[in-house]
Design a protein around this motif. Structure first.
Motif, PDB file in Angstrom:
ATOM      1  N   THR A 291      83.108 103.097  48.151  1.00 31.35           N
ATOM      2  CA  THR A 291      83.164 103.057  46.692  1.00 31.35           C
ATOM      3  C   THR A 291      82.558 104.315  46.087  1.00 31.35           C
ATOM      4  O   THR A 291      83.087 104.870  45.112  1.00 31.35           O
ATOM      5  CB  THR A 291      82.436 101.816  46.164  1.00 31.35           C
TER       6      THR A 291
ATOM      7  N   GLN B 150      90.811  87.748  41.292  1.00 29.32           N
ATOM      8  CA  GLN B 150      91.071  87.408  42.691  1.00 29.32           C
ATOM      9  C   GLN B 150      92.570  87.436  42.956  1.00 29.32           C
ATOM     10  O   GLN B 150      93.375  87.059  42.100  1.00 29.32           O
ATOM     11  CB  GLN B 150      90.534  86.014  43.044  1.00 29.32           C
TER      12      GLN B 150
ATOM     13  N   ASN C   8      84.669  97.269  40.329  1.00 29.27           N
ATOM     14  CA  ASN C   8      83.878  96.031  40.362  1.00 29.27           C
ATOM     15  C   ASN C   8      84.671  94.880  39.744  1.00 29.27           C
ATOM     16  O   ASN C   8      85.559  95.078  38.927  1.00 29.27           O
ATOM     17  CB  ASN C   8      82.564  96.212  39.590  1.00 29.27           C
ATOM     18  N   ASN C   9      84.327  93.677  40.168  1.00 31.70           N
ATOM     19  CA  ASN C   9      84.825  92.428  39.561  1.00 31.70           C
ATOM     20  C   ASN C   9      86.266  92.083  39.899  1.00 31.70           C
ATOM     21  O   ASN C   9      86.880  91.259  39.212  1.00 31.70           O
ATOM     22  CB  ASN C   9      84.647  92.455  38.030  1.00 31.70           C
TER      23      ASN C   9
ATOM     24  N   ASP D  54      88.699  91.183  43.581  1.00 29.78           N
ATOM     25  CA  ASP D  54      88.517  90.922  45.006  1.00 29.78           C
ATOM     26  C   ASP D  54      89.821  90.438  45.618  1.00 29.78           C
ATOM     27  O   ASP D  54      90.765  90.059  44.917  1.00 29.78           O
ATOM     28  CB  ASP D  54      87.420  89.870  45.204  1.00 29.78           C
TER      29      ASP D  54
ATOM     30  N   TRP E 129      87.137  93.778  56.720  1.00 30.27           N
ATOM     31  CA  TRP E 129      87.740  92.448  56.581  1.00 30.27           C
ATOM     32  C   TRP E 129      88.220  91.847  57.907  1.00 30.27           C
ATOM     33  O   TRP E 129      88.555  90.673  57.956  1.00 30.27           O
ATOM     34  CB  TRP E 129      88.944  92.514  55.639  1.00 30.27           C
TER      35      TRP E 129
ATOM     36  N   VAL F  80      91.070  87.561  48.472  1.00 33.99           N
ATOM     37  CA  VAL F  80      90.511  86.351  49.068  1.00 33.99           C
ATOM     38  C   VAL F  80      91.561  85.677  49.939  1.00 33.99           C
ATOM     39  O   VAL F  80      92.761  85.921  49.833  1.00 33.99           O
ATOM     40  CB  VAL F  80      90.034  85.355  47.976  1.00 33.99           C
TER      41      VAL F  80
ATOM     42  N   THR G 140      90.004  96.725  45.544  1.00 32.98           N
ATOM     43  CA  THR G 140      88.811  95.873  45.592  1.00 32.98           C
ATOM     44  C   THR G 140      87.533  96.682  45.782  1.00 32.98           C
ATOM     45  O   THR G 140      86.448  96.211  45.405  1.00 32.98           O
ATOM     46  CB  THR G 140      88.929  94.839  46.718  1.00 32.98           C
TER      47      THR G 140
ATOM     48  N   GLU H  43      81.156  99.530  52.769  1.00 32.66           N
ATOM     49  CA  GLU H  43      81.923  99.348  51.536  1.00 32.66           C
ATOM     50  C   GLU H  43      81.315 100.144  50.385  1.00 32.66           C
ATOM     51  O   GLU H  43      82.025 100.784  49.592  1.00 32.66           O
ATOM     52  CB  GLU H  43      82.000  97.869  51.139  1.00 32.66           C
TER      53      GLU H  43
END
Length: 505
Positions: free
Chosen positions: A202, A367, A351-352, A354, A415, A356, A347, A198
């Motif tokens: 990035t 999220q 950053n920050n 995601d 994932w 889920v 994602t 990951e």
């Protein structure tokens, strides 16, 4: 009352006398008295009929197509005692008098209240895109007349469009559009496993001083290229409603009916993206802003998760999770995989934020769900030529790519069912560029061509398991009963290898 007495006034008028204070007003009549009634703009307050002559017009038939005829019917609300000449213009942007034949003025003879002007749109051979014409009375209305309508716009459909060699998401094709990623673009991913994998992704897609971001208004131009309909180069493909619409029908006002606009797949309110004044600037590909993994605001105008959508449907989606939102009734979900890969990209790009499992509250910032659903959507709806072309177009603007379109198997290593395993980057050789699979998608067989030497063919499923393994030395037809899904066909000779995607439907 005390104030009235003080001022020597003994009569009072009430705007709400008839209980219609929001639609009526107190008006002074010519005899100096007052009454409460509906406003009569451009007329004397005590007039029982308008004291002006209203000018109106209608355009028909619609829509207007290049090479067709149309009429503008001008009307007056009341006849005149003398001849009346009305001047006007028909133009807007690139549409002007060279695009049509017809008058720019009409004459109402005394007593006449309706005049028809006839027009023909010139049928040229130039692909100039759909345009809009505007009927503009401008300042050509004399005293005593009032424009009941003006500056009305109508779409002019250009019939000189191009059709792409690849299909729409509803009728997808595969393998026609190739990735334009540089040969070494993903080299740093080879041999890595999560979480190092990951991080390496990035570092590629958010590399500072390499990756670019453009303004939110530039996104409209990007979409006119990236989301162009394969069926008509003058239209864009709308994601959720699975239809095409003229590029000229981009929404610029509050009315979204029949218009298209920009949809954030990762909603703005959920990602914390926002717009600044500079985002209202259109400055093209040659002007950009540097960005990095911490530039979360830039998610506002990151084209990899912005799609052309029907204006009303964009509002219906709002900031819902998937599959809490699953498109309009009756559509086929041809966009499922596209959405999943866009969210996976976001994602790792910033950053920050995601993705889920589950369905977080729609007010949750940072999220979005549901990961399990998006994984399955990715598997069931693999990247097609439309999505690959989109990736290529955006790459020319932003100098970054969505790696999950170029290498969809990466999703499983981050994932899915291969988390913790080392990702192996396919090293393709130019010696095998003539190898082709067809038909693709395949139902129960496919043909492999371009084989000129001893070759091993290995077909892997999405879990990395070998489904078929066979040695061949010539062009060969493979019969199979593989389940529906995406497969990787690895073609290996003594000195070279190539990996191809196979869709089984």
């Amino acid at each position: 009352m005390a104030l009235m007495t003080l001022l020597g006034i003994n009569e009072q008028y009430n705007e709400n006398e008839n209980g219609n204070k929001t639609t009526e007003s107190v008006q002074r009549k010519s005899d100096g008295t007052y009454e409460t009634k509906a406003p009569t703009p451009h007329s004397l307050n005590d007039a029982t009929v308008p004291t002006y002559t209203g000018i109106d017009f209608t355009v028909a038939p619609l829509p207007i197509t290049e090479g067709s005829n149309f009429d503008i019917t001008f009307t007056l609300s009341q006849p005149q005692t003398t001849d009346f000449v009305l001047n006007y213009t028909i133009d807007l942007g690139t549409f002007d008098s060279t695009d049509y034949t017809g008058p720019s003025q009409v004459t109402f003879t005394a007593g006449q209240t309706s005049v028809v002007a006839n027009y023909t749109i010139i049928d040229d051979t130039i692909d100039e895109g759909d345009e809009e014409l505007r009927v503009n009375l401008d300042n050509n209305v004399p005293i005593g007349f009032k424009r009941l309508k003006d500056n009305e716009r109508h779409l002019v459909v250009d019939n000189d469009f191009q059709v792409a060699a690849y299909g729409t998401p509803l009728a997808p094709t595969y393998g026609i559009v190739s990735s334009t990623a540089p040969l070494d673009y993903y080299d740093t991913l080879d041999g890595l496993a999560s979480p190092q994998l990951e991080t390496a992704i990035t570092n590629i897609i958010a590399e500072e001083f390499v990756v670019r971001i453009h303004t939110y208004d530039d996104i409209v131009q990007i979409m006119k290229e990236s989301d162009q309909s394969p069926l008509n180069s003058n239209q864009v493909w709308l994601m959720y409603t699975e239809q095409q619409r003229s590029k000229a029908d981009y929404q610029t006002g509050s009315n979204s009916t029949g218009k298209w606009n920009r949809e954030h797949i990762y909603p703005r309110s959920r990602g914390g993206f926002f717009e600044i004044e500079y985002d209202e600037t259109i400055d093209g590909m040659a002007v950009w802003t540097d960005t990095n993994v911490d530039s979360l605001r830039h998610g506002q105008s990151d084209a990899h998760h912005l799609r052309a959508t029907d204006g009303g449907e964009n509002s219906s989606r709002g900031n819902k999770d998937y599959p809490e939102y699953d498109g309009p009734n009756g559509t086929q979900g041809s966009w499922h995989g596209d959405v999943a890969r866009a969210i996976f990209y976001m994602t790792l790009r910033y950053n920050n934020i995601d993705v889920v499992n589950g369905n977080p509250s729609n007010s949750t910032v940072g999220q979005i769900g549901d990961l399990a659903t998006l994984l399955q959507w990715h598997r069931n709806d693999p990247p097609d030529d439309f999505e690959m072309n989109r990736n290529n177009v955006i790459f020319t603007w932003q100098i970054n790519r969505n790696p999950f379109i170029d290498n969809p198997e990466l999703v499983e290593y981050i994932w899915g069912n291969q988390v913790g395993q080392n990702f192996t980057l396919s090293n393709e050789s130019t010696e095998l560029t003539t190898v082709k699979l067809f038909p693709n998608p395949s139902e129960n067989n496919f043909h492999i061509s371009g084989i000129e030497q001893d070759t091993q063919v290995v077909i892997y499923d999405q879990l990395g398991r070998i489904a078929i393994k066979r040695d061949i030395d010539q062009n060969t037809t493979f019969e199979h009963d593989l389940p529906i899904g995406l497969y990787i066909v690895k073609v290996q000779t003594e000195n070279a290898s190539q990996s191809l995607k196979l869709i089984v439907k």
